[in-house]
Structures are given as C-alpha cells and as structure tokens.
Design a protein around this motif. Structure first.
Motif, PDB file in Angstrom:
ATOM      1  N   LYS A   1      35.053  31.980  51.854  1.00  0.00           N
ATOM      2  CA  LYS A   1      35.715  33.127  51.193  1.00  0.00           C
ATOM      3  C   LYS A   1      36.997  32.969  51.094  1.00  0.00           C
ATOM      4  O   LYS A   1      37.801  32.157  52.528  1.00  0.00           O
TER       5      LYS A   1
ATOM      6  N   HIS B   1      34.264  34.608  47.148  1.00  0.00           N
ATOM      7  CA  HIS B   1      33.306  34.479  48.156  1.00  0.00           C
ATOM      8  C   HIS B   1      31.917  33.612  47.485  1.00  0.00           C
ATOM      9  O   HIS B   1      31.985  33.747  46.209  1.00  0.00           O
TER      10      HIS B   1
ATOM     11  N   GLU C   1      29.842  39.454  46.612  1.00  0.00           N
ATOM     12  CA  GLU C   1      30.789  39.814  47.582  1.00  0.00           C
ATOM     13  C   GLU C   1      32.303  39.945  47.009  1.00  0.00           C
ATOM     14  O   GLU C   1      33.137  40.429  47.916  1.00  0.00           O
ATOM     15  N   THR C   2      32.377  39.281  45.963  1.00  0.00           N
ATOM     16  CA  THR C   2      33.852  39.146  45.427  1.00  0.00           C
ATOM     17  C   THR C   2      34.219  40.442  44.872  1.00  0.00           C
ATOM     18  O   THR C   2      33.540  41.235  44.325  1.00  0.00           O
TER      19      THR C   2
ATOM     20  N   THR D   1      28.966  30.381  55.029  1.00  0.00           N
ATOM     21  CA  THR D   1      29.648  31.047  53.929  1.00  0.00           C
ATOM     22  C   THR D   1      31.017  30.642  53.841  1.00  0.00           C
ATOM     23  O   THR D   1      31.844  30.307  54.675  1.00  0.00           O
TER      24      THR D   1
ATOM     25  N   VAL E   1      38.436  40.822  49.281  1.00  0.00           N
ATOM     26  CA  VAL E   1      37.683  39.560  49.183  1.00  0.00           C
ATOM     27  C   VAL E   1      38.087  38.892  47.733  1.00  0.00           C
ATOM     28  O   VAL E   1      37.546  39.699  47.055  1.00  0.00           O
TER      29      VAL E   1
END
Length: 436
Positions: free
Chosen positions: A54, A75, A80-81, A52, A72
């Motif tokens: 980020k 991502h 996940e952002t 991953t 975050v």
C-alpha cells in the motif's frame, strides 16, 4: 577457517533478512490537473512471503515520518483505498517494483507519500523511510525579481535575475517561454532569466510560461531599471525656414527613469555660451536677427544628466515694408509715365493728321476728267493773272497759293518736240486773302 565460515553465514543471513525501499525522485512538483509518476522499488527477507502492499499519505496534523499511515492512497485490496483516490491510481504490479501513477492532482494531494509492505511473518512489516514529497504548482505563473542589492532600486550595471514561478513550486519540465512587453524572447527557455549587467534597454514588463502550451498566461512584472537621461535631442516647431517676425519653439526630448526634473537651455554666439532658459520648451514669440545662433539643452534627473547635440538656428532677413512700397510706387510711376507719353504722342499725331487733311481740303481743286481743257503740249495757259507792282506783289506773296495740275497727254497727232512737253502745266491764282 571456521571463523570465516561463520562470518559468511552471518552475512548471508543478514542479506536474506534485509528490508529496504527506494524512492525516486525525493520531491515532485506537478501542475494542477496533471499526472504524477512515483518511482519505487523494495526488498524484503527471502524467507518471508509477501503479503499486502500500500501507499499512504499522513494527514497534515500527523507526523510526516511514516509512523502514521493517515490516508490510504493505494491498497492491494482495492476496498481499502480511500475514496478520494479510487480510480485515480495505477499500480505497476511487478515483483519488487512499487511504482504507481496518480492522475489529476490537485492542491489537496500536496503531502509526503510512503510505501509500506507486509509479509506472513509476525514482524514482517516495513515502511520505506523518507517517502516522496509531492507539491502542486498552481497557476498563474509569476515573475519574481531577484537583485544583488537587498534594498533600493535597480540601476544600470546591477546584476538581476528574473524567476518564472508558480504558487507552491515550479515544475522543471519545459522549455519555458519569456515575454518582454508581450513580445516573445526566442533565446530565453529556462525558468530563470539572468542579467549580469542590466541596462536601460532591459527596462520593461516581463511575463513567462511554458512554450507551446496554454499555460503561458501570467501577470506582467515591471523590471524597473533606473538610468540617467538618454538620447537627448531638440525638435523645432514649426519646422522649415525661420524668418524675422515668426514665432519659434525648441523642445528638449529625452528618455530617463526617473523622469527628467531639470532642463537647461544655452545659446552659442561665436565664442560665447549664454544661459537662455530652464524649462522643457524654449519659445521665442517674435524672432529677430539677434536670435540667430546655435542652441543646446541639458536634461537632468536624480541619476545624472546628458546634453543634446547643437542645433543651428538661422533667421532669414525680411525686406522692410517701406522699401517695398517705394519699389511698388516707382514701378507704378514708370508705367504711368509711359502710358501718358503714348497718349500725348497719339493725340499730337492725330491732330497733325487732322490739320493736314483740313488744309488739303481747302487748297485742293478737284477737277473732273470731263472739265479738263484740251490743249497742245506746247501751250501754256495763264488765267486770272494781272499785273501788280513789285512791292504789292512782295507784300502779298505770302497770301498766294499755287496749285499744280497735271493734265494727261492729248490725243492730237501733232508730233512731240521733246519729253518735257509731255506734261501741260497750268498755273492758276487760286485765292488772295484780300478777296475775302
């Protein structure tokens, strides 16, 4: 030889297991609402498989060293952002290139940003140290005055720097635009405007912004340069010729910062210089010949003083009213005398003519042409004549009046004896005063 081979293996192993992240630039200042580019590249061990990727920003209350992920920003798994950054970020998505762009930045985006990567290895996690610090410039522009002296006023000759800035930071993109009293200064394109030796001509209100942009509005800042009086001069009211009896006002004008506090007037008469006044205006209600001369003023403030150039006042003399009246009276008397003389002359002449006419009417005997006697040219006619004694005659001589009658020639055929006989003369005693 074996030693060298071992060193090369260790070095190759170290290279294969190197973790690194490079950021550029380390600090970014962006206008509110603009887009920002975060440049980034990374390395990871060759034997690992990339997992991953980020970008994150620690919260304000967290450590800013990357040990706490916080929010975050981007991502590789879009879910996940953080919602605050969804649809606002664009990742480069290239091998070992971790650059991304953030759109529509605001004051809430201020902070330090870090890149973190993971691999399939148990310990395959790495966060690039340092990160990129983002600051957001908030309009309007502000002009800050930096002077050589920490305290006190700015005087002529001091070194002064004006800085065009905004809240939080000032972007480096340009060129900048500077304005003095709302007029563009074409040669000033940097974020700083420097005066090595400031002068009174630099006094004014300054503002700044970005050239060819709507981000040029800013509050004006006064560059308060203090200086002694300049351009001291005298103005005269009223202007034009000055005659005796007029009123006169001399005004002392100058440029100064702070304002002039003392004015002094002097008069020059030949070689003497005398003090005549101590206010901005010097007035003379009734001008006379004694006010003729040269004048100058001195303007003074807390910084210094300067005197004006010399002004020459010339007072024209006016003829005395009595003398003018005398001239008018004399002129009137002259014309009156001429008029009286002409009138008397006309009256005398008329009277003389009248007397002559009356006398002629008394003595002239009008004889019509049909009553004239006919006579020859040689005849002499004496009528109404009588003898008298000589004394009597002389006594009354003045009482006799004679008339001469001119008779025309006759139509007789008698020949003429001479030219003297062409006229017939008749003497007649017309009147004696005793006959009355």
């Amino acid at each position: 030889m074996l030693y060298i081979i071992l060193l090369m293996q260790l070095h190759l192993s170290a290279v294969m297991y190197t973790w690194s992240v490079s950021y550029s630039p380390e600090t970014i200042c962006a206008f509110e609402g603009s887009s920002v580019d975060f440049s980034c590249s990374f390395e990871y061990p060759y034997s690992h498989t990339l997992g991953t990727l980020k970008w994150f920003k620690p919260e304000t209350y967290q450590k800013q060293d990357g040990s706490h992920e916080g929010i975050v920003v981007y991502h590789s798994n879009a879910k996940e952002t953080n919602k605050l950054y969804q649809n606002r970020t664009v990742y480069t998505n290239q091998d070992k290139n971790c650059s991304f762009k953030l759109h529509n930045v605001s004051k809430t985006d201020i902070g330090r940003y870090f890149f973190r990567l993971t691999t399939n290895s148990r310990y395959g996690k790495f966060t690039g140290p340092g990160g990129i610090n983002l600051n957001v410039a908030v309009l309007p522009f502000r002009v800050t005055v930096h002077r050589e002296k920490a305290n006190g006023h700015i005087h002529e000759g001091d070194s002064v720097t004006l800085t065009c800035g905004l809240e939080n930071c000032t972007p480096k993109q340009g060129p900048f635009a500077w304005f003095k009293n709302k007029l563009l200064l074409p040669h000033a394109t940097e974020s700083e405007l420097k005066f090595s030796f400031v002068s009174h001509e630099d006094f004014g209100n300054y503002s700044c912004g970005l050239k060819n942009s709507n981000r040029t509005l800013t509050n004006e800042t006064l560059l308060d340069v203090r200086y002694s009086p300049k351009n001291v001069e005298i103005t005269v009211f009223p202007s034009g010729e000055i005659q005796e009896g007029d009123s006169l006002t001399l005004i002392c004008k100058s440029n100064a910062n702070p304002a002039v506090t003392n004015y002094t007037w002097f008069k020059i008469s030949r070689t003497n210089v005398s003090y005549v006044g101590c206010s901005r205006e010097y007035s003379i209600r009734v001008v006379s010949q004694t006010d003729d001369g040269q004048y100058f003023c001195i303007a003074e403030n807390d910084i210094g003083y300067q005197n004006s150039t010399v002004l020459t006042v010339t007072v024209l003399k006016v003829e005395e009213p009595g003398h003018q009246h005398f001239l008018l009276a004399a002129t009137g008397a002259l014309f009156f005398g001429i008029a009286v003389t002409l009138v008397i002359f006309c009256l005398v002449k008329r009277r003389t003519q009248f007397a002559t006419k009356r006398l002629t009417e008394q003595v002239c005997v009008c004889i019509s042409s049909d009553q004239r006697p006919t006579a020859t040219l040689t005849e002499e006619v004496y009528e109404n004549l009588r003898k008298m004694s000589k004394p009597e005659f002389e006594e009354n001589l003045t009482n006799l009046t004679y008339a001469e009658l001119m008779l025309p020639p006759t139509n007789t055929d008698r020949p003429r004896h001479n030219s003297q006989e062409d006229r017939l003369v008749i003497y007649s005693l017309v009147r004696n005063n005793e006959d009355h």
